[in-house]
Design an enzyme around this catalytic site. Sequence first.
Site, PDB file in Angstrom:
ATOM      1  N   ASP A  76       0.825  -1.225   0.000  1.00  0.00           N
ATOM      2  CA  ASP A  76       0.000   0.000   0.000  1.00  0.00           C
ATOM      3  C   ASP A  76       0.853   1.268   0.000  1.00  0.00           C
ATOM      4  O   ASP A  76       0.460   2.296   0.539  1.00  0.00           O
ATOM      5  CB  ASP A  76      -0.947   0.031   1.218  1.00  0.00           C
ATOM      6  CG  ASP A  76      -1.784  -1.218   1.300  1.00  0.00           C
ATOM      7  OD1 ASP A  76      -2.264  -1.657   0.249  1.00  0.00           O
ATOM      8  OD2 ASP A  76      -1.948  -1.762   2.412  1.00  0.00           O
ATOM      9  N   HIS A  97      -4.134  -2.092  -6.084  1.00  0.00           N
ATOM     10  CA  HIS A  97      -3.394  -0.906  -6.495  1.00  0.00           C
ATOM     11  C   HIS A  97      -4.415   0.143  -6.896  1.00  0.00           C
ATOM     12  O   HIS A  97      -5.207  -0.085  -7.801  1.00  0.00           O
ATOM     13  CB  HIS A  97      -2.506  -1.201  -7.703  1.00  0.00           C
ATOM     14  CG  HIS A  97      -1.340  -2.072  -7.369  1.00  0.00           C
ATOM     15  ND1 HIS A  97      -0.466  -2.537  -8.308  1.00  0.00           N
ATOM     16  CD2 HIS A  97      -0.913  -2.547  -6.191  1.00  0.00           C
ATOM     17  CE1 HIS A  97       0.457  -3.264  -7.723  1.00  0.00           C
ATOM     18  NE2 HIS A  97       0.209  -3.288  -6.429  1.00  0.00           N
TER      19      HIS A  97
HETATM   20  P1  GDP Z   1      -0.443   0.248  -3.751  1.00  0.00           P
HETATM   21  O1  GDP Z   1      -1.062  -1.069  -3.509  1.00  0.00           O
HETATM   22  O2  GDP Z   1       0.999   0.265  -3.366  1.00  0.00           O
HETATM   23  O3  GDP Z   1      -0.669   0.766  -5.140  1.00  0.00           O
HETATM   24  O4  GDP Z   1      -1.119   1.297  -2.771  1.00  0.00           O
HETATM   25  P2  GDP Z   1      -2.677   1.598  -2.555  1.00  0.00           P
HETATM   26  O5  GDP Z   1      -3.294   1.851  -3.866  1.00  0.00           O
HETATM   27  O6  GDP Z   1      -3.305   0.634  -1.672  1.00  0.00           O
HETATM   28  O7  GDP Z   1      -2.574   2.918  -1.696  1.00  0.00           O
HETATM   29  C1  GDP Z   1      -2.168   4.096  -2.187  1.00  0.00           C
HETATM   30  C2  GDP Z   1      -3.300   5.094  -1.957  1.00  0.00           C
HETATM   31  O8  GDP Z   1      -2.779   6.371  -1.825  1.00  0.00           O
HETATM   32  C3  GDP Z   1      -4.277   5.191  -3.109  1.00  0.00           C
HETATM   33  O9  GDP Z   1      -5.550   5.546  -2.644  1.00  0.00           O
HETATM   34  C4  GDP Z   1      -3.688   6.295  -3.958  1.00  0.00           C
HETATM   35  O10 GDP Z   1      -4.644   6.955  -4.780  1.00  0.00           O
HETATM   36  C5  GDP Z   1      -3.186   7.206  -2.902  1.00  0.00           C
HETATM   37  N1  GDP Z   1      -2.007   7.960  -3.238  1.00  0.00           N
HETATM   38  C6  GDP Z   1      -0.904   7.548  -3.929  1.00  0.00           C
HETATM   39  N2  GDP Z   1       0.038   8.502  -3.937  1.00  0.00           N
HETATM   40  C7  GDP Z   1      -0.480   9.550  -3.235  1.00  0.00           C
HETATM   41  C8  GDP Z   1       0.034  10.824  -2.847  1.00  0.00           C
HETATM   42  O11 GDP Z   1       1.155  11.197  -3.146  1.00  0.00           O
HETATM   43  N3  GDP Z   1      -0.784  11.599  -2.067  1.00  0.00           N
HETATM   44  C9  GDP Z   1      -2.031  11.230  -1.693  1.00  0.00           C
HETATM   45  N4  GDP Z   1      -2.751  12.047  -0.950  1.00  0.00           N
HETATM   46  N5  GDP Z   1      -2.542  10.024  -2.035  1.00  0.00           N
HETATM   47  C10 GDP Z   1      -1.769   9.202  -2.792  1.00  0.00           C
END
Ligand code: GDP
Length: 424
Positions: free
Chosen positions: A13, A41
């Site tokens: 995440d 993701h």
């Molecule tokens: P992954 O499994 O590693 O892709 O991570 P997730 O998708 O579970 O979690 C990342 C969350 O953070 C998602 O809701 C993204 O839209 C959000 N996100 C990613 N980068 C940023 C950022 O730089 N700032 C903010 N506020 N949200 C972000």
Amino acid sequence: MQNCAIVGINWGDEGKGRMVDLLTQDFDVVVRYQGGGNAGHTVINDYGKFALHLLPSGIFRPGVVNILGNGVALDPENLWKEMEEVAGKGVPLSPDNLKISDRASLLMPWHRDLDGLEEARLKDKKFGSTKQGIAPFYSDKYQKKTVLAGELLHPAHLREHLRDLLEWKNLTLTKVYGAPAVTMADLETWLETYCEKIKPYICDTGAFLRQAQNEGKKILFEAQLGALRDLDYGIHPYTTSSNAIAAYAPVGSGLPSAKLDAVVGVVKAYSSCVGEGPFTCEMFGAEADALREAGAEYGAKTGRPRRVGPLDIVATRYGVQVQGATNIALTKLDVLSYMDQIPVCAHYRLDGEITDEFPFPAQLADAEPVLEYKEGWKCDISGVRTWEELPQAARDYVLYVEQQIGCHIGYVSVGPERDSIILR
Ligand code: GDP
């Protein structure tokens, strides 16, 4: 940079989906090489907001070929539902831009059942599984008790293989767990409802990748979860059941001879963790609630509130090392903007000693965080697009992390949208 892996440095995440979505503009092929539908993701782009579980995050880019490699836990039911959802929002999907490895093993309906049955048996000792069948699936894969996706193209052989597996698996379901037996009719329904739908996408992706490599195409290897969930290098037994590290990318993708030119490690500006197990830097109470709210830390697959804490330097440095990261994307820096002072877990205390080494899993529960506080910037940075525009305190935070974890931070993300990024 011809071959690049994009991986999680921590517990998952970290924002990998968002980074793959951004980086796919420079790549021709995106391959998912491990894991299944047990994590999500999150990607936000012109088509809308998506929680991808199995589909590679390059699926939104015209011209990019997306591959589900042999290392993936291929769940036909979840995959087909996800394909329908994505296609329903106008994303073009065809065997030209999505290819499923004929060597990927199929996650069977009984794997999900077994996950739930085993968690129920463990009661208060449960692992916090997402109950997507991942652990039973990989156990069976290593016992060679799975069906390969390519077998769907050979129906007579498939039926015989399924009958043999069914006989074996029903012993466990009925005699060990006292659950109802699965029948061949159940499997026929599953084949018809889901497997038939994904069949046109199955092919020899290894041959495709070898040709792509020979033609000089750029390949992006997409991981699920993070280093600390890696089966061999993570916080055993609270890991996932596959290898999430970059070193596995060539094997799980179908291009075992590939050399990685770059490994982009994704680190969140603070920590989060889903499920059970030791989480040394965990915060509790109002402080944790505020961070969870600010970062919207709820599971993409399950909606579960995630455990949160400050950035854990000890765990992150270890993650960078086992991933062999060559560049870091630091995400969600904007989330910390509300803090007067930003806590970081700078060291661990273990057996009365300060340590910077990530402990052996059995010792982790005894490790305590040693916190330091960095100056906050207390302003909205989500509109910032250049390093120079970032407030000095935010730059100092990034530089501190970079220096501590020993790897260049080339990307700083300040929002979930594709363009909310600062390149350094
Ligand atoms: P992954 O499994 O590693 O892709 O991570 P997730 O998708 O579970 O979690 C990342 C969350 O953070 C998602 O809701 C993204 O839209 C959000 N996100 C990613 N980068 C940023 C950022 O730089 N700032 C903010 N506020 N949200 C972000």
